[in-house]
Design an enzyme around this catalytic site. Structure first.
Site, PDB file in Angstrom:
ATOM      1  N   TYR A   1     -75.895  28.181-120.784  1.00  0.00           N
ATOM      2  CA  TYR A   1     -75.463  28.008-122.173  1.00  0.00           C
ATOM      3  C   TYR A   1     -76.596  27.773-123.159  1.00  0.00           C
ATOM      4  O   TYR A   1     -76.351  27.657-124.356  1.00  0.00           O
ATOM      5  CB  TYR A   1     -74.456  26.849-122.257  1.00  0.00           C
TER       6      TYR A   1
ATOM      7  N   HIS B   1     -68.536  34.074-126.652  1.00  0.00           N
ATOM      8  CA  HIS B   1     -68.881  33.306-125.451  1.00  0.00           C
ATOM      9  C   HIS B   1     -70.396  33.313-125.320  1.00  0.00           C
ATOM     10  O   HIS B   1     -71.023  34.376-125.439  1.00  0.00           O
ATOM     11  CB  HIS B   1     -68.250  33.909-124.196  1.00  0.00           C
TER      12      HIS B   1
END
Length: 150
Positions: free
Chosen positions: A26, A103
């Site tokens: 991430y 995302h």
């Protein structure tokens, strides 16, 4: 001068943990850093940007409902709710506001349960796997599409 368009940025569960949560997947930027950067980009494009992050599905749904008459475009990182929430899908369809699904990681290169989204087939577009830059690309695309349609 008034802002030309109003964009709503929604972030789902665990996105508040960015910067420390699995940085290999991430990235190292915190949610605050991403939102601050996007807010500056929005101001430069003469659009307003409102933001909500919640770990609670109902809070995201309530904010989507509130957007009905005062938001031109939604940018949403539903996080895990992408794979589980028919309710968020229904809320987005109910307000009929175009949205881009975001995302940070490439969900298609991850576990099989992450490869299905209840939102993707009704989204204007989906951006995944481009890290925090995906938010900027989504904002630029939303503004371009709004400018072309108004």
């Amino acid at each position: 001068m008034a802002d030309k368009f109003h964009i709503l940025l929604l972030n789902g569960p665990n996105i508040n943990m960015l910067g420390t949560r699995e940085p290999d997947k991430y990235g190292t930027l915190s949610l605050a850093e991403i939102v601050n950067r996007l807010t500056s980009e929005a101001a430069a494009l003469n659009v307003s940007l409102d933001h909500l992050q919640s770990n609670a599905e109902y809070a995201l749904i309530d904010r989507i409902h509130q957007a009905k008459d005062n938001v031109d475009y939604i940018l949403i990182n539903p996080a895990a709710f992408a794979h589980t929430s028919v309710a968020i899908r229904d809320a987005l369809l109910a307000v009929n506001i175009p949205f881009i699904e975001i995302h940070l990681s490439n969900v298609h290169a991850r576990e099989p349960f992450r490869q299905h989204s209840y939102l993707s087939d009704v989204a204007a577009g989906v951006i995944c796997g481009l890290g925090a830059d995906g938010y900027s690309y989504a904002l630029q695309t939303a503004v371009k599409r709004l400018s072309q349609s108004h």
